[in-house]
Scaffold this motif. Structure first.
Motif, PDB file in Angstrom:
ATOM      1  N   ASP A   1       0.802  -1.269  -0.116  1.00 28.49           N
ATOM      2  CA  ASP A   1      -0.141   0.064   0.084  1.00 28.49           C
ATOM      3  C   ASP A   1       0.878   1.119   0.059  1.00 28.49           C
ATOM      4  OD1 ASP A   1      -2.391  -1.673  -0.102  1.00 28.49           O
ATOM      5  OD2 ASP A   1      -2.742  -1.325   2.091  1.00 28.49           O
TER       6      ASP A   1
ATOM      7  N   GLN B   1       0.584   4.376  -2.771  1.00 27.45           N
ATOM      8  CA  GLN B   1       0.269   5.720  -2.321  1.00 27.45           C
ATOM      9  C   GLN B   1       1.428   6.744  -2.889  1.00 27.45           C
ATOM     10  OE1 GLN B   1      -0.292   6.161   1.876  1.00 27.45           O
ATOM     11  NE2 GLN B   1       0.071   8.423   1.925  1.00 27.45           N
TER      12      GLN B   1
ATOM     13  N   ASP C   1       1.235   9.589  -5.731  1.00 28.20           N
ATOM     14  CA  ASP C   1       1.450  10.997  -5.580  1.00 28.20           C
ATOM     15  C   ASP C   1       2.531  11.383  -6.639  1.00 28.20           C
ATOM     16  OD1 ASP C   1       1.855  13.373  -3.736  1.00 28.20           O
ATOM     17  OD2 ASP C   1       3.612  12.745  -3.764  1.00 28.20           O
TER      18      ASP C   1
END
Length: 287
Positions: free
Chosen positions: A225, A229, A233
């Protein structure tokens, strides 16, 4: 890895559902003068005086913004998405992000939360909160007593982001190519095909989101995860507009980019590791 548009002209509604913002490009409408805003509101709310870093925002120096315009892969009923009371901040953040990607929030320009809030038909507070989130992401910077300035970026930063993304994603994709069964890769084909349809329609708004969704789905197969993430970004930041950068890629470039997605899926399904490595590296080189 493309980019496009947003809407800052939404009004609060408690009835109808919001149209899919991913299918439309709506330019930021012209902002009201500060005097008009204060006259309509009577007095400034406590909210507009409470946020750190944005106290006493002035609006007289803000540039005029273009009227709404729709650029869509399919017809839509309205050019102004409806902001629901639930998750107002989240909807405004999405709209601001999309407008930022479109270049409708111009690099170097300052925008105040009260005036943007007036355009949304909401108080300045959720707009300011959304802008503060964008500040944390590095998209804007706080200008005391004025609002938020869109960060200026150059081609060097874009190249650096592409290099970092390649360092993160290429090894992961190569590892997944050895372990993920063909049936799992087939599940991602609708995402690649959606990107191809957006590219064929020349809709850079929808393509930018489809591109992120496709890369997100691939990396999610790694089960990390934090990696997903961070990559999300970086991908989003790579779609922000440049100052003095090249003209945004057109329909032919989008279609070529989307074709790489489909070719990569074919290579992954066949577990053709040399082809996977070549395609994924070329994909980032073209970013």
């Amino acid at each position: 890895m493309e980019q496009q548009a947003g809407s800052l002209g939404a009004r609060v509604s408690t009835g109808s559902a919001a149209p899919d913002i991913r299918t439309a490009s709506v330019r930021v409408p012209a902002q009201a003068r500060a005097a008009d805003v204060e006259r309509e509101r009577g007095v400034a709310s406590d909210e507009s005086r409470s946020a750190p870093g944005a106290r006493g925002e002035h609006t007289h120096s803000e540039p005029p913004l273009p009227h709404p315009r729709v650029e869509s892969a399919r017809p839509v009923e309205t050019a102004r998405p409806v902001v629901q009371r639930a998750s107002v901040r989240g909807q405004i953040l999405d709209a601001l992000r999309t407008a930022l990607v479109a270049g409708e929030l111009a690099p170097g320009q300052v925008y105040s939360a009260p005036v943007l809030g007036e355009r949304f038909g909401v108080s300045a507070t959720p707009v300011r909160e959304a802008m503060q989130q964008l500040a944390l992401e590095g998209a804007v910077e706080v200008v005391p007593n004025r609002g938020f300035r869109v960060v200026r970026r150059g081609t060097r930063e874009l190249a650096e982001l592409a290099e970092i993304r390649a360092l993160l994603e290429v090894p992961v994709v190569l590892r997944l190519a050895r372990t993920v069964p063909a049936a799992r890769w087939a599940e991602l084909r609708p995402l690649a095909e959606a990107a191809a349809r957006a590219a064929s329609a020349g809709c850079r708004v929808t393509y930018a989101e489809c591109d992120r969704a496709f890369h997100h789905a691939i990396l999610a197969l790694a089960g990390n995860d934090q990696l997903v993430q961070i990559a999300d970004d970086l991908h989003r930041r790579a779609q922000w507009p440049l100052v003095g950068g090249p003209v945004p890629r057109g329909r032919a470039d989008l279609m070529a980019d989307a074709a790489e997605h489909l070719a990569l899926l074919d290579a992954l399904t066949a577990q053709d590791l040399p082809a996977v490595q070549s395609l994924v590296r070329e994909h980032f080189a073209d970013a």
